[in-house]
Every structure is written in structure tokens, then in C-alpha cells.
Design a protein around this motif. Structure first.
Motif, PDB file in Angstrom:
ATOM      1  N   LEU A 264       3.534 -11.932  -8.963  1.00 56.07           N
ATOM      2  CA  LEU A 264       2.630 -13.023  -9.326  1.00 56.07           C
ATOM      3  C   LEU A 264       1.886 -12.727 -10.615  1.00 56.07           C
ATOM      4  N   LEU A 265       1.689 -11.431 -10.900  1.00 57.33           N
ATOM      5  CA  LEU A 265       0.850 -11.051 -12.031  1.00 57.33           C
ATOM      6  C   LEU A 265       1.358  -9.776 -12.671  1.00 57.33           C
ATOM      7  N   ARG A 266       1.403  -9.773 -14.007  1.00 53.64           N
ATOM      8  CA  ARG A 266       1.746  -8.577 -14.783  1.00 53.64           C
ATOM      9  C   ARG A 266       0.519  -8.181 -15.585  1.00 53.64           C
ATOM     10  N   VAL A 267       0.160  -6.907 -15.531  1.00 51.19           N
ATOM     11  CA  VAL A 267      -0.936  -6.382 -16.342  1.00 51.19           C
ATOM     12  C   VAL A 267      -0.294  -5.495 -17.399  1.00 51.19           C
ATOM     13  N   THR A 268      -0.538  -5.820 -18.668  1.00 45.64           N
ATOM     14  CA  THR A 268       0.127  -5.145 -19.777  1.00 45.64           C
ATOM     15  C   THR A 268      -0.895  -4.540 -20.734  1.00 45.64           C
ATOM     16  N   GLY A 269      -0.367  -3.790 -21.696  1.00 45.20           N
ATOM     17  CA  GLY A 269      -1.227  -3.208 -22.716  1.00 45.20           C
ATOM     18  C   GLY A 269      -1.617  -1.791 -22.361  1.00 45.20           C
ATOM     19  N   ASN A 270      -2.894  -1.513 -22.429  1.00 47.76           N
ATOM     20  CA  ASN A 270      -3.424  -0.168 -22.206  1.00 47.76           C
ATOM     21  C   ASN A 270      -3.571   0.103 -20.707  1.00 47.76           C
ATOM     22  N   VAL A 271      -2.447   0.193 -20.009  1.00 50.03           N
ATOM     23  CA  VAL A 271      -2.423   0.389 -18.551  1.00 50.03           C
ATOM     24  C   VAL A 271      -2.248   1.878 -18.258  1.00 50.03           C
ATOM     25  N   ALA A 272      -3.246   2.483 -17.619  1.00 51.90           N
ATOM     26  CA  ALA A 272      -3.184   3.911 -17.294  1.00 51.90           C
ATOM     27  C   ALA A 272      -2.411   4.177 -16.005  1.00 51.90           C
ATOM     28  N   ASN A 273      -2.336   3.171 -15.117  1.00 53.83           N
ATOM     29  CA  ASN A 273      -1.687   3.342 -13.812  1.00 53.83           C
ATOM     30  C   ASN A 273      -0.565   2.321 -13.615  1.00 53.83           C
ATOM     31  N   PRO A 274       0.513   2.428 -14.371  1.00 55.48           N
ATOM     32  CA  PRO A 274       1.602   1.455 -14.225  1.00 55.48           C
ATOM     33  C   PRO A 274       2.402   1.718 -12.948  1.00 55.48           C
ATOM     34  N   ASN A 275       3.076   0.678 -12.481  1.00 58.78           N
ATOM     35  CA  ASN A 275       3.994   0.864 -11.350  1.00 58.78           C
ATOM     36  C   ASN A 275       5.410   0.374 -11.676  1.00 58.78           C
ATOM     37  N   VAL A 276       5.582  -0.267 -12.831  1.00 57.82           N
ATOM     38  CA  VAL A 276       6.901  -0.682 -13.318  1.00 57.82           C
ATOM     39  C   VAL A 276       6.903  -0.442 -14.831  1.00 57.82           C
ATOM     40  N   GLY A 277       7.608   0.575 -15.267  1.00 55.81           N
ATOM     41  CA  GLY A 277       7.605   0.911 -16.692  1.00 55.81           C
ATOM     42  C   GLY A 277       6.199   1.256 -17.149  1.00 55.81           C
ATOM     43  N   THR A 278       5.710   0.525 -18.158  1.00 64.77           N
ATOM     44  CA  THR A 278       4.357   0.757 -18.679  1.00 64.77           C
ATOM     45  C   THR A 278       3.375  -0.308 -18.214  1.00 64.77           C
ATOM     46  N   GLU A 279       3.794  -1.136 -17.257  1.00 68.12           N
ATOM     47  CA  GLU A 279       2.974  -2.250 -16.785  1.00 68.12           C
ATOM     48  C   GLU A 279       2.632  -2.094 -15.309  1.00 68.12           C
TER      49      GLU A 279
ATOM     50  N   LEU B 169       0.425  -6.723  -2.715  1.00 71.16           N
ATOM     51  CA  LEU B 169      -0.323  -5.736  -3.498  1.00 71.16           C
ATOM     52  C   LEU B 169      -1.668  -6.295  -3.940  1.00 71.16           C
ATOM     53  N   MET B 170      -1.695  -7.562  -4.342  1.00 70.30           N
ATOM     54  CA  MET B 170      -2.967  -8.164  -4.753  1.00 70.30           C
ATOM     55  C   MET B 170      -3.959  -8.188  -3.602  1.00 70.30           C
ATOM     56  N   MET B 171      -3.460  -8.519  -2.411  1.00 74.73           N
ATOM     57  CA  MET B 171      -4.364  -8.605  -1.261  1.00 74.73           C
ATOM     58  C   MET B 171      -4.729  -7.222  -0.711  1.00 74.73           C
TER      59      MET B 171
ATOM     60  N   ARG C 177     -12.178 -23.298  -0.426  1.00 72.12           N
ATOM     61  CA  ARG C 177     -12.322 -21.898   0.009  1.00 72.12           C
ATOM     62  C   ARG C 177     -11.198 -21.117  -0.673  1.00 72.12           C
ATOM     63  N   PHE C 178     -11.564 -20.334  -1.697  1.00 72.98           N
ATOM     64  CA  PHE C 178     -10.602 -19.594  -2.504  1.00 72.98           C
ATOM     65  C   PHE C 178     -10.666 -18.119  -2.150  1.00 72.98           C
ATOM     66  N   GLU C 179      -9.495 -17.471  -2.144  1.00 74.82           N
ATOM     67  CA  GLU C 179      -9.447 -16.048  -1.819  1.00 74.82           C
ATOM     68  C   GLU C 179      -8.494 -15.326  -2.761  1.00 74.82           C
ATOM     69  N   GLY C 180      -8.863 -14.094  -3.081  1.00 75.79           N
ATOM     70  CA  GLY C 180      -8.017 -13.254  -3.921  1.00 75.79           C
ATOM     71  C   GLY C 180      -8.751 -11.986  -4.289  1.00 75.79           C
ATOM     72  N   PRO C 181      -8.082 -11.105  -5.005  1.00 74.70           N
ATOM     73  CA  PRO C 181      -8.722  -9.852  -5.386  1.00 74.70           C
ATOM     74  C   PRO C 181      -9.783 -10.090  -6.459  1.00 74.70           C
ATOM     75  N   LEU C 182     -10.790  -9.238  -6.435  1.00 76.06           N
ATOM     76  CA  LEU C 182     -11.747  -9.249  -7.527  1.00 76.06           C
ATOM     77  C   LEU C 182     -11.001  -8.935  -8.825  1.00 76.06           C
ATOM     78  N   PHE C 183     -11.277  -9.668  -9.850  1.00 74.65           N
ATOM     79  CA  PHE C 183     -10.636  -9.446 -11.147  1.00 74.65           C
ATOM     80  C   PHE C 183     -10.883  -8.008 -11.597  1.00 74.65           C
ATOM     81  N   ARG C 184     -12.122  -7.521 -11.427  1.00 73.54           N
ATOM     82  CA  ARG C 184     -12.436  -6.151 -11.852  1.00 73.54           C
ATOM     83  C   ARG C 184     -11.660  -5.121 -11.050  1.00 73.54           C
ATOM     84  N   ALA C 185     -11.320  -5.415  -9.783  1.00 71.84           N
ATOM     85  CA  ALA C 185     -10.536  -4.491  -8.956  1.00 71.84           C
ATOM     86  C   ALA C 185      -9.110  -4.372  -9.486  1.00 71.84           C
TER      87      ALA C 185
END
Length: 173
Positions: A38-53, A60-62, A81-89
């Protein structure tokens, strides 16, 4: 005398080393996703799980610290009523240390979000609305949601532009 000194200093030192090791393992412990990403985090990622992302599926989000926000929005009717991970988390899980991130929608809309917003407010990456996954046709699959009703000062043009829906990726410079 040396034996006593070793016992007194070695045990606390060993505990400190093991404590630091366990923190770094838990910070980088997200496995590769098994479901639809659902979501890719790119760039300066210190803890990747697929390549550098960092790639995240629903499970995983939940697994990250989540929140439920009951709020009205400028784009939905009534209070939802919306639910999801904290963006900062999510940023913490990725090991991102940045002052701002770029959020990109699957329709190529981009917005810069200051990390200070995420520290001040419980902004979530909503993936469920009223107990159901948010469909792409309904602002999903991921929606940056500020707690509008709890903080009326957030109902302004700047924050509305940061409230990206159809989110596909987050990039940290």
C-alpha cells in the motif's frame, strides 16, 4: 581485585551492549510485505525491507502504533471513524530523520509535510474508514489524515494541501 572489577563493569557493560543491539534489531525488524504493497517509503531510509526502501502492506501498517480518529473532513460527509498507523510511527519504522517529507499520490499529486506537524498532532495514514479498507475511489488506499475536529486550527488551506489521499509513497530527502 581484577576479577571483582570485571564483574562490576562487565555485567552492566554487557547489558548496555545487549540493550542497544536489541533496539537496533527491533527498529529494523519489519519483514518484506507478503500482501499488496500500500505504501513505499523511499529516500533516506535507514531500515529498508525491500532493497533500499521500506514497503508496507496492510498487515505491516497495522502492526505499527495505530490510532482511531473520529472526525469530519472537507472531503467526506459527516463524521467518519478513520484508522491507521501514526504517520510518525511509519517514519520511525523506516529510520527516517528529516525535517520534512514529500508525500506522493498515485495520481502524481505531491505535498511537502513538515515532520513538526507529525510531532505536534496525531496525524495518521488512514487505511480504514468506518471499519472497512478505504478504496481507491474513496480517498484510499492510504490517506494522510489530520485530527480536524480535535484541532479546528487545522482547517486551513495549508493543511488541506498536506492531507494527501491516494498516497502511494513517502520520500525523505
Amino acid at each position: 581485585m581484577l576479577r571483582v572489577w570485571l564483574r562490576r563493569t562487565s555485567f552492566p557493560l554487557l547489558c548496555a551492549v545487549l540493550g542497544v543491539a536489541s533496539l537496533s534489531v527491533s527498529a529494523a525488524s519489519l519483514p518484506a510485505p507478503e500482501g499488496e504493497v500500500l505504501l513505499r517509503v523511499t529516500g533516506n531510509v535507514a531500515n529498508p525491507n525491500v532493497g533500499t526502501e521500506l514497503h508496507l502492506d496492510r498487515e505491516l501498517m497495522m502492526s505499527l502504533p495505530t490510532r482511531v480518529i473520529e472526525t469530519s473532513t472537507p472531503w467526506t460527509e459527516g463524521v467518519g471513524r478513520f484508522e491507521g498507523p501514526l504517520f510518525r510511527a511509519v517514519l520511525e519504522a523506516a529510520g527516517i530523520e528529516s525535517e520534512q517529507v514529500r508525500v506522493s499520490a498515485i495520481n502524481e499529486y505531491d505535498a511537502e509535510v513538515p515532520v513538526s506537524d507529525l510531532e505536534r498532532y496525531d496525524v495518521i495514514l488512514a487505511i480504514q474508514q468506518d471499519g472497512e479498507p478505504i478504496a481507491v475511489r474513496d480517498l484510499g488506499p492510504v490517506f494522510v489524515l489530520y485530527p480536524f475536529d480535535a484541532h479546528p486550527e487545522l482547517l486551513n488551506e495549508t493543511v488541506r494541501h498536506r492531507s494527501v489521499w491516494h498516497v502511494g509513497s513517502i520520500h525523505a530527502p
